[in-house]
Design an enzyme around this catalytic site. Structure first.
Site, PDB file in Angstrom:
ATOM      1  N   LYS A   1     -23.307   3.043   6.286  1.00  0.00           N
ATOM      2  CA  LYS A   1     -24.426   2.319   6.906  1.00  0.00           C
ATOM      3  C   LYS A   1     -25.157   3.180   7.751  1.00  0.00           C
ATOM      4  O   LYS A   1     -26.364   2.950   7.704  1.00  0.00           O
ATOM      5  CB  LYS A   1     -23.720   1.021   7.663  1.00  0.00           C
ATOM      6  CG  LYS A   1     -23.297   0.139   6.588  1.00  0.00           C
ATOM      7  CD  LYS A   1     -22.925  -1.289   7.085  1.00  0.00           C
ATOM      8  CE  LYS A   1     -22.475  -2.273   6.150  1.00  0.00           C
ATOM      9  NZ  LYS A   1     -22.027  -3.549   6.925  1.00  0.00           N
TER      10      LYS A   1
ATOM     11  N   LYS B   1     -20.722   0.026  -5.634  1.00  0.00           N
ATOM     12  CA  LYS B   1     -20.056  -1.614  -5.711  1.00  0.00           C
ATOM     13  C   LYS B   1     -21.582  -2.277  -5.594  1.00  0.00           C
ATOM     14  O   LYS B   1     -22.682  -1.974  -5.142  1.00  0.00           O
ATOM     15  CB  LYS B   1     -19.305  -1.767  -4.544  1.00  0.00           C
ATOM     16  CG  LYS B   1     -20.041  -1.638  -2.962  1.00  0.00           C
ATOM     17  CD  LYS B   1     -18.997  -2.232  -1.927  1.00  0.00           C
ATOM     18  CE  LYS B   1     -19.898  -2.280  -0.772  1.00  0.00           C
ATOM     19  NZ  LYS B   1     -19.215  -2.690   0.367  1.00  0.00           N
TER      20      LYS B   1
ATOM     21  N   LYS C   1     -25.527  -6.380  -1.528  1.00  0.00           N
ATOM     22  CA  LYS C   1     -26.788  -7.451  -1.228  1.00  0.00           C
ATOM     23  C   LYS C   1     -27.984  -6.360  -0.927  1.00  0.00           C
ATOM     24  O   LYS C   1     -29.064  -6.725  -1.083  1.00  0.00           O
ATOM     25  CB  LYS C   1     -26.626  -7.890   0.205  1.00  0.00           C
ATOM     26  CG  LYS C   1     -25.583  -9.075   0.062  1.00  0.00           C
ATOM     27  CD  LYS C   1     -24.885  -9.442   1.677  1.00  0.00           C
ATOM     28  CE  LYS C   1     -23.735 -10.198   1.146  1.00  0.00           C
ATOM     29  NZ  LYS C   1     -22.894 -10.573   2.654  1.00  0.00           N
TER      30      LYS C   1
END
Ligand code: TYM
Length: 326
Positions: free
Chosen positions: A111, A192, A195
């Site tokens: 992130k 994966k 969102k």
């Protein structure tokens, strides 16, 4: 009967990875466990959010979770920021985990690379997650594979706390499904499903109409050798389709491979199985969206009940550490 706790962020729409990796098991656990589920809005603000959207998304996610089958008569569902003990124990856990441990978290490393602004909260996120879990004397945490490292850190932190200050926390275990633990992106099967995927075509949303689901599966990236085989290393696209079909129909994905000799029928069956799972959820969601007052009532009751349990454990932890009782 085990005590179960899990959480989900109110960011973006619920996708097939959330559903097959976590929510399906949350619903299944209602039959035999004492379950508490939390919409973790405090975790969501570790990356700045549009204020108008955050509240709206929190309510929409609550409706969707109820529509997925989280029966409020049989579990607690609440919003993290409504129960202040999460932030309070979160700080204590920040003082229990080490800088080195937090630096090794792969989710933080991922992130951090994508964020314009890396907040301190993004770094200490797993300490708050540990507090979420420990506040309810949780034994079992049903999650997808990507949360494994965070649950292991929570367990290590609880052990360390217990060693330093005496037996205070129950040590939790993660519970990861055999099929659906890591649903991959349909366009980039080495990533994966998430969102924040590059292409919306790779992510199947729980609210997608049947035609959209069919289209996304038909366009799913496979490979050129034409053989249907369960092999995550060399055939990630085909393996992902088999895993999704396996999770949606509760069948072993490797055994499913023997039924197919071409990609086309596998894709269509996969889409149909997913549509069959989504249709009743979408019908219940449409009803609940018309009754936000009822969803807010469920969240209020959930928060009140959660708070009384969390207060007991927080008090135990504060006393163990030597904070002066009020
Ligand atoms: P979040 O909101 O990213 O995801 C919610 C749940 O969905 C699972 N999941 C997946 N499973 C399979 N395949 C995928 N592609 C996929 N994507 C997501 C996640 O593993 C998760 O179970 N940090 C957590 C939220 C959290 C939490 C907690 C979880 C906060 N406190 C305490 C458990 C216990 C998160 O960001 O999940």
């Amino acid at each position: 009967m085990a005590r179960v706790f899990s959480g989900i962020q109110p960011t973006g729409d619920l996708h097939l990875g959330n559903l097959l990796g976590a929510i399906t098991n949350w619903v299944r656990d209602l039959d035999h466990d004492e379950a508490i589920y939390c919409i973790v809005d405090s975790h969501a603000i570790t990356i700045p959010k549009d204020p108008g959207e955050l509240a709206e998304r929190t309510l929409a996610l609550a409706s969707l979770l109820l529509a997925c089958g989280l029966d409020p008569e049989r579990c607690l569902l609440f919003v993290q920021s409504h129960v202040p003990q999460h932030a309070q124990l979160g700080w204590i856990m920040e003082c229990t985990v080490s800088f080195g441990e937090l630096s090794r978290m792969t989710q933080f490393k991922d992130k951090r690379e994508r964020a314009d602004f890396v907040s301190a909260g993004l770094f200490t996120y797993p300490a708050l997650q540990a507090a979420d879990i420990l506040l309810y004397d949780t034994e079992k945490v049903p999650v997808g594979d990507d949360q494994k490292q965070h649950i292991e850190l929570c367990r290590d932190a609880a052990e360390r706390f217990n060693r330093r200050y005496g037996d205070t926390f129950v040590l939790p275990q993660h519970s990861i499904p055999t099929a659906g633990a890591r649903v991959m992106d349909l366009q980039e099967p080495s990533n994966k499903m998430s969102k924040s995927a590059a292409s919306p075509q790779g992510t199947v949303l729980v609210t997608d109409a049947p035609e959209a689901v069919l289209r996304k599966f038909k366009r799913a990236v496979t490979d050129s050798d034409g053989e249907v085989r369960y092999d995550p290393a060399t055939k990630p696209g085909v393996t992902n389709l088999l895993s999704i079909l396996g999770a949606a129909t509760r069948t072993d994905p490797a055994a499913l491979a023997e039924r197919y000799s071409q990609y086309g029928p596998l894709k269509t069956d996969c889409a149909e199985a997913v549509i069959a799972v989504l249709e009743p959820i979408q019908a219940r969601y449409a009803e609940l969206r018309d009754d936000p007052a009822e969803v807010q009532r469920v969240l209020r009751v959930g928060a009140e009940r959660a708070e009384s349990q969390a207060a007991t454990v927080l008090d135990r932890a504060q006393r163990a550490i030597g904070l002066l009782p009020r």
